[in-house]
Scaffold this motif. Structure first.
Motif, PDB file in Angstrom:
ATOM      1  N   ALA A 168       0.851  -1.191   0.000  1.00 22.81           N
ATOM      2  CA  ALA A 168       0.000   0.000   0.000  1.00 22.81           C
ATOM      3  C   ALA A 168       0.886   1.241   0.000  1.00 22.81           C
ATOM      4  O   ALA A 168       1.910   1.281   0.689  1.00 22.81           O
ATOM      5  CB  ALA A 168      -0.921   0.010   1.215  1.00 22.81           C
ATOM      6  N   VAL A 169       0.482   2.243  -0.763  1.00 26.95           N
ATOM      7  CA  VAL A 169       1.247   3.484  -0.878  1.00 26.95           C
ATOM      8  C   VAL A 169       0.284   4.653  -0.716  1.00 26.95           C
ATOM      9  O   VAL A 169      -0.772   4.704  -1.355  1.00 26.95           O
ATOM     10  CB  VAL A 169       1.973   3.581  -2.242  1.00 26.95           C
ATOM     11  CG1 VAL A 169       2.690   4.922  -2.369  1.00 26.95           C
ATOM     12  CG2 VAL A 169       2.951   2.433  -2.409  1.00 26.95           C
ATOM     13  N   VAL A 170       0.650   5.586   0.141  1.00 29.08           N
ATOM     14  CA  VAL A 170      -0.146   6.797   0.356  1.00 29.08           C
ATOM     15  C   VAL A 170       0.741   7.994   0.073  1.00 29.08           C
ATOM     16  O   VAL A 170       1.746   8.211   0.761  1.00 29.08           O
ATOM     17  CB  VAL A 170      -0.689   6.873   1.799  1.00 29.08           C
ATOM     18  CG1 VAL A 170      -1.397   8.201   2.038  1.00 29.08           C
ATOM     19  CG2 VAL A 170      -1.642   5.716   2.071  1.00 29.08           C
ATOM     20  N   GLY A 171       0.402   8.755  -0.952  1.00 29.06           N
ATOM     21  CA  GLY A 171       1.180   9.939  -1.274  1.00 29.06           C
ATOM     22  C   GLY A 171       2.632   9.637  -1.572  1.00 29.06           C
ATOM     23  O   GLY A 171       3.508  10.453  -1.275  1.00 29.06           O
ATOM     24  N   GLY A 172       2.924   8.466  -2.132  1.00 25.66           N
ATOM     25  CA  GLY A 172       4.296   8.094  -2.453  1.00 25.66           C
ATOM     26  C   GLY A 172       5.026   7.374  -1.334  1.00 25.66           C
ATOM     27  O   GLY A 172       6.126   6.869  -1.544  1.00 25.66           O
ATOM     28  N   ALA A 173       4.427   7.301  -0.145  1.00 26.23           N
ATOM     29  CA  ALA A 173       5.061   6.628   0.988  1.00 26.23           C
ATOM     30  C   ALA A 173       4.439   5.254   1.190  1.00 26.23           C
ATOM     31  O   ALA A 173       3.214   5.133   1.254  1.00 26.23           O
ATOM     32  CB  ALA A 173       4.913   7.462   2.261  1.00 26.23           C
ATOM     33  N   GLN A 174       5.282   4.238   1.268  1.00 29.40           N
ATOM     34  CA  GLN A 174       4.771   2.897   1.507  1.00 29.40           C
ATOM     35  C   GLN A 174       4.327   2.772   2.964  1.00 29.40           C
ATOM     36  O   GLN A 174       5.057   3.144   3.880  1.00 29.40           O
ATOM     37  CB  GLN A 174       5.826   1.841   1.182  1.00 29.40           C
ATOM     38  CG  GLN A 174       5.301   0.413   1.276  1.00 29.40           C
ATOM     39  CD  GLN A 174       6.253  -0.608   0.678  1.00 29.40           C
ATOM     40  OE1 GLN A 174       7.042  -0.283  -0.201  1.00 29.40           O
ATOM     41  NE2 GLN A 174       6.181  -1.830   1.151  1.00 29.40           N
ATOM     42  N   VAL A 175       3.131   2.247   3.172  1.00 28.42           N
ATOM     43  CA  VAL A 175       2.552   2.149   4.505  1.00 28.42           C
ATOM     44  C   VAL A 175       1.873   0.786   4.654  1.00 28.42           C
ATOM     45  O   VAL A 175       1.603   0.106   3.666  1.00 28.42           O
ATOM     46  CB  VAL A 175       1.510   3.266   4.745  1.00 28.42           C
ATOM     47  CG1 VAL A 175       2.151   4.643   4.673  1.00 28.42           C
ATOM     48  CG2 VAL A 175       0.353   3.158   3.754  1.00 28.42           C
ATOM     49  N   PRO A 176       1.582   0.361   5.887  1.00 28.11           N
ATOM     50  CA  PRO A 176       0.785  -0.857   6.075  1.00 28.11           C
ATOM     51  C   PRO A 176      -0.621  -0.663   5.494  1.00 28.11           C
ATOM     52  O   PRO A 176      -1.117   0.462   5.420  1.00 28.11           O
ATOM     53  CB  PRO A 176       0.733  -1.015   7.603  1.00 28.11           C
ATOM     54  CG  PRO A 176       1.893  -0.221   8.110  1.00 28.11           C
ATOM     55  CD  PRO A 176       2.054   0.925   7.163  1.00 28.11           C
ATOM     56  N   VAL A 177      -1.240  -1.760   5.087  1.00 28.54           N
ATOM     57  CA  VAL A 177      -2.595  -1.681   4.528  1.00 28.54           C
ATOM     58  C   VAL A 177      -3.557  -1.081   5.550  1.00 28.54           C
ATOM     59  O   VAL A 177      -4.481  -0.338   5.196  1.00 28.54           O
ATOM     60  CB  VAL A 177      -3.072  -3.082   4.086  1.00 28.54           C
ATOM     61  CG1 VAL A 177      -4.541  -3.048   3.659  1.00 28.54           C
ATOM     62  CG2 VAL A 177      -2.214  -3.591   2.947  1.00 28.54           C
ATOM     63  N   SER A 178      -3.348  -1.382   6.829  1.00 31.43           N
ATOM     64  CA  SER A 178      -4.227  -0.829   7.865  1.00 31.43           C
ATOM     65  C   SER A 178      -4.146   0.690   7.908  1.00 31.43           C
ATOM     66  O   SER A 178      -5.147   1.373   8.176  1.00 31.43           O
ATOM     67  CB  SER A 178      -3.847  -1.400   9.233  1.00 31.43           C
ATOM     68  OG  SER A 178      -2.493  -1.116   9.544  1.00 31.43           O
ATOM     69  N   THR A 179      -2.962   1.242   7.625  1.00 34.14           N
ATOM     70  CA  THR A 179      -2.807   2.699   7.592  1.00 34.14           C
ATOM     71  C   THR A 179      -3.526   3.281   6.386  1.00 34.14           C
ATOM     72  O   THR A 179      -4.167   4.333   6.471  1.00 34.14           O
ATOM     73  CB  THR A 179      -1.316   3.076   7.545  1.00 34.14           C
ATOM     74  OG1 THR A 179      -0.665   2.542   8.694  1.00 34.14           O
ATOM     75  CG2 THR A 179      -1.136   4.590   7.515  1.00 34.14           C
ATOM     76  N   LEU A 180      -3.426   2.592   5.247  1.00 32.08           N
ATOM     77  CA  LEU A 180      -4.170   3.026   4.058  1.00 32.08           C
ATOM     78  C   LEU A 180      -5.663   3.058   4.358  1.00 32.08           C
ATOM     79  O   LEU A 180      -6.356   4.035   4.032  1.00 32.08           O
ATOM     80  CB  LEU A 180      -3.885   2.057   2.909  1.00 32.08           C
ATOM     81  CG  LEU A 180      -4.682   2.284   1.612  1.00 32.08           C
ATOM     82  CD1 LEU A 180      -4.180   3.517   0.884  1.00 32.08           C
ATOM     83  CD2 LEU A 180      -4.592   1.058   0.708  1.00 32.08           C
ATOM     84  N   ALA A 181      -6.171   2.014   5.005  1.00 25.69           N
ATOM     85  CA  ALA A 181      -7.592   1.941   5.327  1.00 25.69           C
ATOM     86  C   ALA A 181      -7.997   3.061   6.274  1.00 25.69           C
ATOM     87  O   ALA A 181      -9.038   3.718   6.084  1.00 25.69           O
ATOM     88  CB  ALA A 181      -7.915   0.582   5.940  1.00 25.69           C
ATOM     89  N   ALA A 182      -7.181   3.307   7.293  1.00 22.27           N
ATOM     90  CA  ALA A 182      -7.504   4.351   8.262  1.00 22.27           C
ATOM     91  C   ALA A 182      -7.491   5.734   7.613  1.00 22.27           C
ATOM     92  O   ALA A 182      -8.305   6.594   7.937  1.00 22.27           O
ATOM     93  CB  ALA A 182      -6.515   4.304   9.426  1.00 22.27           C
ATOM     94  N   THR A 183      -6.569   5.930   6.677  1.00 19.44           N
ATOM     95  CA  THR A 183      -6.467   7.235   6.013  1.00 19.44           C
ATOM     96  C   THR A 183      -7.667   7.505   5.117  1.00 19.44           C
ATOM     97  O   THR A 183      -8.244   8.591   5.139  1.00 19.44           O
ATOM     98  CB  THR A 183      -5.170   7.300   5.182  1.00 19.44           C
ATOM     99  OG1 THR A 183      -4.048   7.055   6.025  1.00 19.44           O
ATOM    100  CG2 THR A 183      -5.013   8.664   4.531  1.00 19.44           C
ATOM    101  N   LEU A 184      -8.056   6.496   4.316  1.00 16.57           N
ATOM    102  CA  LEU A 184      -9.116   6.714   3.333  1.00 16.57           C
ATOM    103  C   LEU A 184     -10.525   6.476   3.876  1.00 16.57           C
ATOM    104  O   LEU A 184     -11.503   6.815   3.206  1.00 16.57           O
ATOM    105  CB  LEU A 184      -8.882   5.821   2.118  1.00 16.57           C
ATOM    106  CG  LEU A 184      -7.606   6.116   1.316  1.00 16.57           C
ATOM    107  CD1 LEU A 184      -7.562   5.271   0.060  1.00 16.57           C
ATOM    108  CD2 LEU A 184      -7.508   7.599   0.956  1.00 16.57           C
ATOM    109  N   SER A 185     -10.632   5.890   5.072  1.00 20.22           N
ATOM    110  CA  SER A 185     -11.963   5.648   5.628  1.00 20.22           C
ATOM    111  C   SER A 185     -12.707   6.961   5.876  1.00 20.22           C
ATOM    112  O   SER A 185     -13.939   6.979   5.913  1.00 20.22           O
ATOM    113  CB  SER A 185     -11.853   4.870   6.939  1.00 20.22           C
ATOM    114  OG  SER A 185     -11.142   5.614   7.911  1.00 20.22           O
ATOM    115  N   GLU A 186     -11.952   8.043   6.046  1.00 24.17           N
ATOM    116  CA  GLU A 186     -12.577   9.344   6.234  1.00 24.17           C
ATOM    117  C   GLU A 186     -13.142   9.899   4.921  1.00 24.17           C
ATOM    118  O   GLU A 186     -13.927  10.842   4.929  1.00 24.17           O
ATOM    119  CB  GLU A 186     -11.561  10.337   6.800  1.00 24.17           C
ATOM    120  CG  GLU A 186     -10.924   9.912   8.113  1.00 24.17           C
ATOM    121  CD  GLU A 186      -9.882  10.902   8.575  1.00 24.17           C
ATOM    122  OE1 GLU A 186      -9.920  12.060   8.106  1.00 24.17           O
ATOM    123  OE2 GLU A 186      -9.027  10.531   9.405  1.00 24.17           O
TER     124      GLU A 186
END
Length: 558
Positions: free
Chosen positions: A105-123
């Motif tokens: 999973a990548v958020v804004g170019g930074a690789q993150v855990p899938v759980s972090t991706l979910a927490a970020t986009l759940s909003e």
């Protein structure tokens, strides 16, 4: 807002880009064209669990990428993760699933855990899929829906208190369970400390006693050897003519001093002999003192042996060396304090748990009242929505039953439903048909979504089991919701698609081996043809196109 969704190697989708904008977007297409993959792809982007089965046959991975317009708060969160938001508002997120099952999973170019991706986009987005209709029959989901609407103010603190109570109860149970073991350990530690304290060992004492015992045991032989050395150094008291080292060296000193008086070059040699003479006198004196101190003392020897026996008894039980015995005693004192303090801890834990129980009971009462008040309002709002969805006599009510304190209070929530006048409301999952359940679900989702503010909502075949006039009402409600939020609907009803601000069609083609999907944004003419196809026509018949045009006109005027 989601502005673009790109899919690659996902199921039937080889490579496709879904352009999205504000308002209501409809996705339509023939069965098997890949509409479900769009929703599944977005689900992956929101952190859904995935395995290698989602990867298109022949590909080594499936990739889903989304572009979002975000606010400053979320942009700051992304920055804290090490990612970037382009131009301060455009965020790119990516989810990759390999054929080997590994996920990235990548958020804004930074690789993150899938759980972090979910927490970020759940909003940012919520998917209302067909599985929601199944979940809607469960009491747990019905409680979640009521809480989404009621938003009980005390629920967060209640959960924190409940978590603390659970932790303390676990500690208490462990202490109580270990009470007998703790008592035995206390007795053993006390016995050991009493035994050691009775002896009062001193660090290094064992080595000193061993040396003393050896001297006492060999005192006669040591005295004889010391006397021999003393005679050789100082002479024999009974034989004045016997030579001695001290006497001979004194003669050598005197001769050397006379030699130095006559020859200056011998001065250094005379000095060295003088120093040796003084040193030998000191040695002779020390040997004499040593010989004097050597005494035969059987009583002291017995006392030393007894003391050493006491120390050996301690080292056999508490350590190979006396220093280990002393360290054991030090640790035993600390451990004993801990164990003897357990009773106080048990009392404090019980007191705190009782305090938490009172707080939880009061909070559960307040939460229950908040739910009940909200339940009446929500049920009334749903009844109004159902009336517009061709269910004018439907009754809906939330039944709250008090059970034991749980993670969400003490209420068991059950949604009771009746579709016809005179029918006694019964559990929704047992009495509602598929079409009725679909409409109840839509009514709840529209009401809940309308109070959340700006958001992206994805509805997957929310119109399943309905048609005709009801479809028009569904389209109206989604259109109304889209005035404040971005709404994406996967639909098979022309009546729903007609209300969309943008209409995307997913067309499939097959070469006999693999299937690919193509996604196109329709213009007005193409849209009319697609609506005609959805209503059962060929898409190019004059009557079908006229009917579609009439439907579009009606929807735009609503």
């Amino acid at each position: 807002m989601l502005t673009e969704l790109h899919l690659s190697g996902l199921g039937v989708v080889e490579d496709a880009t879904v352009p999205l904008g504000p308002g209501l977007t409809a996705l339509t297409g023939e069965t098997g064209a890949g509409k479900t993959m769009i929703v599944a792809g977005l689900g992956l982007l929101l952190g859904a669990k995935a395995d290698s089965g989602v990867v298109r046959h022949g590909n080594d991975r499936a990739v889903v990428e989304g572009r979002w317009i975000v606010g400053p708060e979320l942009a700051q969160q992304v920055g804290e993760l090490g990612g970037d938001v382009d131009d301060g508002e455009e965020l790119t997120c990516r989810r990759q699933v390999g054929a080997n099952g590994r996920s990235r999973a990548v958020v804004g170019g930074a690789q993150v855990p899938v759980s972090t991706l979910a927490a970020t986009l759940s909003e940012l987005a919520t998917i209302h899929g067909q599985s929601e209709q199944i979940r809607l029959s469960s009491s747990e989901r019905q409680r979640e829906i009521l809480d989404e609407y009621a938003r009980p103010v005390g629920l967060v603190q209640y959960r924190a208190d409940l978590a603390e109570r659970k932790q303390l109860a676990s500690q208490l149970a462990r202490l109580v369970e270990e009470e007998s073991t703790r008592t035995r350990e206390i007795e053993l530690l006390r016995f050991g400390l009493e035994e050691i304290n009775a002896v009062e060992p001193v660090d290094g004492e064992d080595h000193a006693l061993a040396t003393e015992a050896l001297r006492l045991q060999d005192a006669d032989q040591l005295k004889e050897l010391a006397a021999t050395a003393q005679r050789a150094l100082s002479g024999d008291e009974d034989d004045f003519d016997a030579p001695s080292a001290v006497g001979l060296l004194d003669e050598a000193r005197k001769s050397a001093e006379q030699l130095a008086d006559r020859d200056e070059t011998a001065a250094e040699l005379a000095g060295r002999i003088r120093e040796a003479s003084y040193t030998l006198h000191d040695i002779a004196s020390e040997v004499a003192s040593y010989a004097t101190d050597l005494v035969t003392d059987p009583i002291r020897l017995e006392a030393v042996a007894e003391r050493r026996a006491q120390l050996v008894a301690l080292t056999r039980k508490y350590g190979p060396e006396l220093s280990d015995v002393i360290e054991w005693a030090r640790q035993a004192v600390t451990r004993l304090d801990e164990l003897e303090g357990a009773d106080e801890s048990i009392g404090a834990l019980r007191e705190r748990i009782a305090e938490l129980d009172e707080r939880l009971t009061r909070a559960a009462e307040v939460i229950s009242k908040d739910r009940q008040r909200a339940a009446d309002r929500l049920a009334e709002a749903v009844r109004s929505e159902l009336a517009a969805l061709a269910m004018p006599h439907a009754r809906l009510e939330f039944q709250l039953t008090r059970v034991g304190l749980g993670p969400h209070g003490w209420d068991r929530v059950e949604l009771m439903f009746s579709a016809n006048p005179g029918s006694t409301p019964a559990p929704l999952g047992k009495v509602a048909s598929g079409g009725e359940l679909s409409r109840v679900r839509l009514a709840l989702e529209v009401i809940l979504a309308s109070q959340m503010g700006s958001h992206t909502y994805v509805f997957d075949e929310v119109d399943a089991g309905v048609g005709g006039a009801v479809g028009l009402e569904i389209g109206k409600r989604l259109k109304r919701l889209a005035t404040k939020s971005q709404v994406i609907v996967v639909t098979h009803l022309a009546q729903v698609a007609a209300y969309a601000d943008a209409h995307l069609v997913i067309a499939k083609s097959s070469d006999g081996q693999v299937t690919t999907s193509d996604i196109r944004l329709l213009d007005d003419d193409e849209r009319g043809a697609e609506l005609a196809r959805m209503m059962g026509g060929s898409g190019d018949s004059e009557a079908g196109v006229e009917h579609a045009a009439e439907l579009l006109t009606r929807a735009r005027g609503a």
